[in-house]
Design a protein around this motif. Structure first.
Motif, PDB file in Angstrom:
ATOM      1  N   VAL A 197       0.754  -0.919  -0.057  1.00  0.00           N
ATOM      2  CA  VAL A 197      -0.247  -0.063   0.400  1.00  0.00           C
ATOM      3  C   VAL A 197       0.764   0.994   0.140  1.00  0.00           C
ATOM      4  N   GLN A 198       0.934   2.296  -0.809  1.00  0.00           N
ATOM      5  CA  GLN A 198       1.242   3.388  -0.653  1.00  0.00           C
ATOM      6  C   GLN A 198       0.754   4.693  -0.462  1.00  0.00           C
ATOM      7  N   LEU A 199       0.492   5.727   0.288  1.00  0.00           N
ATOM      8  CA  LEU A 199      -0.280   6.400   0.812  1.00  0.00           C
ATOM      9  C   LEU A 199       0.956   7.536   0.385  1.00  0.00           C
ATOM     10  N   ARG A 200       0.407   8.320  -0.157  1.00  0.00           N
ATOM     11  CA  ARG A 200       0.951   9.747  -0.391  1.00  0.00           C
ATOM     12  C   ARG A 200       0.350  11.002  -0.145  1.00  0.00           C
ATOM     13  N   GLY A 201       1.068  11.722   0.012  1.00  0.00           N
ATOM     14  CA  GLY A 201       0.363  13.209   0.404  1.00  0.00           C
ATOM     15  C   GLY A 201       1.226  14.583   0.713  1.00  0.00           C
ATOM     16  N   GLU A 202       1.086  15.873   0.291  1.00  0.00           N
ATOM     17  CA  GLU A 202       2.061  16.452  -0.093  1.00  0.00           C
ATOM     18  C   GLU A 202       1.759  17.576   1.132  1.00  0.00           C
ATOM     19  N   LEU A 203       2.870  18.668   1.039  1.00  0.00           N
ATOM     20  CA  LEU A 203       2.954  19.537   2.780  1.00  0.00           C
ATOM     21  C   LEU A 203       3.258  20.395   1.610  1.00  0.00           C
ATOM     22  N   VAL A 204       2.167  21.319   1.755  1.00  0.00           N
ATOM     23  CA  VAL A 204       2.975  22.758   1.111  1.00  0.00           C
ATOM     24  C   VAL A 204       2.630  23.611   2.026  1.00  0.00           C
ATOM     25  N   ASN A 205       3.439  25.246   1.531  1.00  0.00           N
ATOM     26  CA  ASN A 205       3.643  26.135   2.314  1.00  0.00           C
ATOM     27  C   ASN A 205       2.449  27.381   1.889  1.00  0.00           C
ATOM     28  N   SER A 206       1.369  26.778   1.879  1.00  0.00           N
ATOM     29  CA  SER A 206       0.453  27.645   0.666  1.00  0.00           C
ATOM     30  C   SER A 206      -0.615  28.817   1.331  1.00  0.00           C
ATOM     31  N   ALA A 207       0.047  29.782   0.685  1.00  0.00           N
ATOM     32  CA  ALA A 207      -1.430  31.063   0.952  1.00  0.00           C
ATOM     33  C   ALA A 207      -3.332  31.131   0.881  1.00  0.00           C
ATOM     34  N   CYS A 208      -2.952  30.496   0.658  1.00  0.00           N
ATOM     35  CA  CYS A 208      -4.651  29.615  -0.137  1.00  0.00           C
ATOM     36  C   CYS A 208      -5.286  28.052  -0.761  1.00  0.00           C
ATOM     37  N   ALA A 209      -6.464  27.528   0.543  1.00  0.00           N
ATOM     38  CA  ALA A 209      -6.601  26.580  -0.174  1.00  0.00           C
ATOM     39  C   ALA A 209      -8.061  26.518  -1.617  1.00  0.00           C
ATOM     40  N   VAL A 210      -7.823  25.856  -2.215  1.00  0.00           N
ATOM     41  CA  VAL A 210      -9.128  25.458  -3.292  1.00  0.00           C
ATOM     42  C   VAL A 210     -10.436  25.501  -2.375  1.00  0.00           C
ATOM     43  N   ALA A 211     -11.628  25.613  -2.463  1.00  0.00           N
ATOM     44  CA  ALA A 211     -12.319  25.334  -2.307  1.00  0.00           C
ATOM     45  C   ALA A 211     -13.001  24.080  -2.502  1.00  0.00           C
ATOM     46  N   GLN A 212     -13.735  23.025  -1.758  1.00  0.00           N
ATOM     47  CA  GLN A 212     -13.923  21.898  -2.126  1.00  0.00           C
ATOM     48  C   GLN A 212     -15.181  21.990  -3.823  1.00  0.00           C
ATOM     49  N   GLU A 213     -16.093  23.084  -4.133  1.00  0.00           N
ATOM     50  CA  GLU A 213     -16.404  22.924  -5.013  1.00  0.00           C
ATOM     51  C   GLU A 213     -15.927  23.237  -6.163  1.00  0.00           C
ATOM     52  N   SER A 214     -14.469  24.203  -5.402  1.00  0.00           N
ATOM     53  CA  SER A 214     -14.061  25.014  -7.322  1.00  0.00           C
ATOM     54  C   SER A 214     -12.713  23.471  -7.819  1.00  0.00           C
ATOM     55  N   GLN A 215     -12.721  22.641  -6.838  1.00  0.00           N
ATOM     56  CA  GLN A 215     -11.339  21.605  -7.262  1.00  0.00           C
ATOM     57  C   GLN A 215     -11.664  20.570  -8.367  1.00  0.00           C
ATOM     58  N   ASP A 216     -12.893  20.332  -8.400  1.00  0.00           N
ATOM     59  CA  ASP A 216     -13.333  19.421  -9.804  1.00  0.00           C
ATOM     60  C   ASP A 216     -14.323  19.567 -10.364  1.00  0.00           C
ATOM     61  N   LEU A 217     -14.087  20.660 -10.774  1.00  0.00           N
ATOM     62  CA  LEU A 217     -15.167  21.924 -11.252  1.00  0.00           C
ATOM     63  C   LEU A 217     -15.535  21.693 -12.427  1.00  0.00           C
ATOM     64  N   ARG A 218     -16.524  21.586 -13.180  1.00  0.00           N
ATOM     65  CA  ARG A 218     -17.220  21.406 -14.478  1.00  0.00           C
ATOM     66  C   ARG A 218     -17.979  22.151 -15.529  1.00  0.00           C
ATOM     67  N   VAL A 219     -17.772  22.991 -16.307  1.00  0.00           N
ATOM     68  CA  VAL A 219     -18.309  24.317 -16.920  1.00  0.00           C
ATOM     69  C   VAL A 219     -18.758  23.731 -17.967  1.00  0.00           C
ATOM     70  N   GLU A 220     -20.027  23.658 -17.957  1.00  0.00           N
ATOM     71  CA  GLU A 220     -21.190  23.080 -19.573  1.00  0.00           C
ATOM     72  C   GLU A 220     -21.186  24.912 -20.222  1.00  0.00           C
ATOM     73  N   MET A 221     -20.086  24.494 -21.464  1.00  0.00           N
ATOM     74  CA  MET A 221     -20.163  25.658 -22.247  1.00  0.00           C
ATOM     75  C   MET A 221     -21.899  25.511 -22.923  1.00  0.00           C
ATOM     76  N   GLY A 222     -22.387  24.618 -23.142  1.00  0.00           N
ATOM     77  CA  GLY A 222     -23.114  25.243 -23.666  1.00  0.00           C
ATOM     78  C   GLY A 222     -23.401  24.485 -25.422  1.00  0.00           C
ATOM     79  N   GLN A 223     -24.529  24.579 -26.037  1.00  0.00           N
ATOM     80  CA  GLN A 223     -24.216  24.131 -27.902  1.00  0.00           C
ATOM     81  C   GLN A 223     -24.361  24.982 -28.882  1.00  0.00           C
ATOM     82  N   TYR A 224     -23.744  24.850 -29.440  1.00  0.00           N
ATOM     83  CA  TYR A 224     -23.306  25.760 -31.025  1.00  0.00           C
ATOM     84  C   TYR A 224     -23.650  25.279 -32.052  1.00  0.00           C
ATOM     85  N   ARG A 225     -23.965  25.696 -33.489  1.00  0.00           N
ATOM     86  CA  ARG A 225     -24.235  25.742 -34.160  1.00  0.00           C
ATOM     87  C   ARG A 225     -23.179  25.706 -35.299  1.00  0.00           C
TER      88      ARG A 225
END
Length: 181
Positions: free
Chosen positions: A30-58
């Motif tokens: 079992v390989q467990l991975r993580g990361e320690l960062v000195n980040s000033a901000c965290a990405v909110a949960q709703e932005s981590q796997d964001l899906r943008v619907e571009m719509g339909q075009y002719r």
């Protein structure tokens, strides 16, 4: 003697658990991975796997190679737990596949294979000032970290990279990273 033989056999079989030993077989790793960062901000949960619907075009609404769609689709990245004592500025860099025909956009594939040029379109991203974001490049604009929560605004538009255009479901995978100068 015949009666004692089954009794003796029963006693021997009953004693086996007392004489048994544990067998250990290597089952894998079992390989467990993580990361320690000195980040000033965290990405909110709703932005981590964001899906943008571009719509339909002719397809007939697009012009020549290099022209953009008339529709601009806005999206935002929500940052939380921002700490100006760690960094005073934050930028966003976007990474992904760029077609050889136009390295200023991301691949907009008409199939799930993600091969460039299949649709004839690329996807262009823009920052909050509507400046084109170059794929796989460092950010050109940084926002000051002034609050614990920040919302960074962006938009997306399709751009013609080759003709003819191939109708189909369009897919673009883009990753982003926060950059602190």
């Amino acid at each position: 003697m015949i009666r004692t033989l089954p009794l003796l056999a029963l006693m021997i079989f009953a004693a086996f658990p007392a004489f048994s030993h544990t067998v250990v077989v290597d089952g894998g790793r079992v390989q467990l991975r993580g990361e320690l960062v000195n980040s000033a901000c965290a990405v909110a949960q709703e932005s981590q796997d964001l899906r943008v619907e571009m719509g339909q075009y002719r397809s007939n609404t697009f012009g020549e190679v290099g022209s953009f769609s008339t529709v601009t689709v806005p999206f935002s990245l929500h940052l939380v737990e921002c700490r100006p004592d760690i960094a005073s500025l934050v930028g966003v860099s976007f990474q992904g596949l760029s077609p050889a025909e136009d390295p200023q956009v991301f691949v907009a594939s008409a199939k799930a294979t993600g091969m460039p040029g299949e649709s004839g379109l690329g996807l262009a991203l823009f920052d909050g000032q509507q400046k084109l974001i170059i794929p796989n490049a460092p950010p050109e604009h940084y926002s000051p970290i002034t609050a614990e929560e920040m919302i960074l605004h962006f938009s997306a538009r399709y751009r013609v990279i080759s003709l003819p255009l191939v109708p189909g479901n369009l897919l673009t995978d883009v990753w982003f990273t926060l950059v602190y100068p």
